[in-house]
Design a protein around this motif. Sequence first.
Motif, PDB file in Angstrom:
ATOM      1  N   VAL A  69      37.490   5.896   8.851  1.00 31.08           N
ATOM      2  CA  VAL A  69      36.723   7.218   8.617  1.00 31.08           C
ATOM      3  C   VAL A  69      35.386   7.417   9.622  1.00 31.08           C
ATOM      4  O   VAL A  69      34.898   6.194   9.634  1.00 31.08           O
ATOM      5  N   THR A  70      35.042   8.362  10.340  1.00 27.81           N
ATOM      6  CA  THR A  70      33.905   8.316  10.915  1.00 27.81           C
ATOM      7  C   THR A  70      32.358   8.231   9.978  1.00 27.81           C
ATOM      8  O   THR A  70      32.444   8.545   9.047  1.00 27.81           O
ATOM      9  N   ASN A  71      31.356   7.943  10.801  1.00 27.45           N
ATOM     10  CA  ASN A  71      29.893   7.942  10.432  1.00 27.45           C
ATOM     11  C   ASN A  71      29.537   9.416   9.938  1.00 27.45           C
ATOM     12  O   ASN A  71      28.905   9.649   9.037  1.00 27.45           O
ATOM     13  N   ARG A  72      30.000  10.214  10.732  1.00 28.57           N
ATOM     14  CA  ARG A  72      29.688  11.785  10.678  1.00 28.57           C
ATOM     15  C   ARG A  72      30.360  12.334   9.087  1.00 28.57           C
ATOM     16  O   ARG A  72      29.448  12.939   8.348  1.00 28.57           O
ATOM     17  N   THR A  73      31.504  11.821   9.156  1.00 26.74           N
ATOM     18  CA  THR A  73      32.195  12.199   7.912  1.00 26.74           C
ATOM     19  C   THR A  73      31.573  11.844   6.700  1.00 26.74           C
ATOM     20  O   THR A  73      31.190  12.208   5.507  1.00 26.74           O
ATOM     21  N   ALA A  84      26.139  13.547   1.471  1.00 33.46           N
ATOM     22  CA  ALA A  84      25.271  14.374   1.223  1.00 33.46           C
ATOM     23  C   ALA A  84      25.863  15.516   0.407  1.00 33.46           C
ATOM     24  O   ALA A  84      25.061  15.980  -0.458  1.00 33.46           O
ATOM     25  N   LEU A  85      27.042  15.781   0.420  1.00 34.84           N
ATOM     26  CA  LEU A  85      27.581  16.647  -0.567  1.00 34.84           C
ATOM     27  C   LEU A  85      27.566  15.938  -1.931  1.00 34.84           C
ATOM     28  O   LEU A  85      27.299  16.719  -2.965  1.00 34.84           O
ATOM     29  N   SER A 100      19.429  16.357   1.374  1.00 40.50           N
ATOM     30  CA  SER A 100      20.749  16.252   1.572  1.00 40.50           C
ATOM     31  C   SER A 100      21.465  17.501   2.240  1.00 40.50           C
ATOM     32  O   SER A 100      22.281  17.411   2.930  1.00 40.50           O
ATOM     33  N   THR A 101      20.653  18.722   2.023  1.00 38.95           N
ATOM     34  CA  THR A 101      21.264  19.803   2.749  1.00 38.95           C
ATOM     35  C   THR A 101      21.105  19.826   4.211  1.00 38.95           C
ATOM     36  O   THR A 101      21.764  20.023   5.008  1.00 38.95           O
ATOM     37  N   VAL A 102      19.851  19.228   4.549  1.00 34.15           N
ATOM     38  CA  VAL A 102      19.295  19.111   5.879  1.00 34.15           C
ATOM     39  C   VAL A 102      20.477  18.007   6.579  1.00 34.15           C
ATOM     40  O   VAL A 102      20.688  18.268   7.627  1.00 34.15           O
ATOM     41  N   THR A 103      20.677  16.958   5.913  1.00 30.01           N
ATOM     42  CA  THR A 103      21.678  16.087   6.334  1.00 30.01           C
ATOM     43  C   THR A 103      22.907  16.630   6.556  1.00 30.01           C
ATOM     44  O   THR A 103      23.374  16.492   7.863  1.00 30.01           O
ATOM     45  N   LEU A 104      23.509  17.236   5.783  1.00 30.58           N
ATOM     46  CA  LEU A 104      24.797  18.082   5.860  1.00 30.58           C
ATOM     47  C   LEU A 104      24.717  19.102   7.190  1.00 30.58           C
ATOM     48  O   LEU A 104      25.533  19.204   7.983  1.00 30.58           O
ATOM     49  N   VAL A 105      23.725  19.793   7.358  1.00 28.30           N
ATOM     50  CA  VAL A 105      23.674  21.074   8.182  1.00 28.30           C
ATOM     51  C   VAL A 105      23.531  20.029   9.573  1.00 28.30           C
ATOM     52  O   VAL A 105      24.040  20.607  10.467  1.00 28.30           O
ATOM     53  N   GLN A 106      22.719  19.158   9.721  1.00 30.76           N
ATOM     54  CA  GLN A 106      22.508  18.505  10.958  1.00 30.76           C
ATOM     55  C   GLN A 106      23.840  17.822  11.126  1.00 30.76           C
ATOM     56  O   GLN A 106      24.112  17.818  12.558  1.00 30.76           O
TER      57      GLN A 106
END
Length: 171
Positions: A15-19, A25-26, A68-74
């Motif tokens: 799995v990627t770091n992005r995922t 974050a979710l 967490s929302t900022v992290t998700l959106v980024q």
Amino acid sequence: MSSETGHTGQNEKTVTNRTMDMVVALVFMGVSALVMSDSWRVGASWAADGPQAGYFPFYVGLIMFVASTVTLVQNIVTRHPDLTNFVDRTQLVSVMQVLIPTTLYVGLIFLLGIYLASAVFIAFFMWWLGKYSPAKIIPVAVGVPLALFVMFEIWFLVPLPKGPLETALGY
């Protein structure tokens, strides 16, 4: 790499770091929403005599939710997502070797009580991963929960979850 070098599983994609950033974050957003909801239920405003019980937890939850929302959106909108591998298969297997038995241990606490479940957990790990002999496993698997029982139940008078064994013994 080949199995001849002993590195089978390394560099294999999981799995990627992005995922993982997005999943975490979710999860934090969900936990934050739960904290804010419950804080609102018990009172999250300022009363005549000061803050209500949920005032500070509500705002901590709100800060966590926003972060967490900022992290998700980024991670969603970035042009250069971090697609590097979060964990290779060998590392994932090592984590699962601890996570799965530990999860079962937590479930056993509700069935057997913390002391008997701990004895089983310690014995299992010593046998499975440590490869110890029964002569070493039995004293440790019995002694550690017994010492914890004396410390928590007798000295500190802190009751921990009991199972059928402790109930049968009158504790």
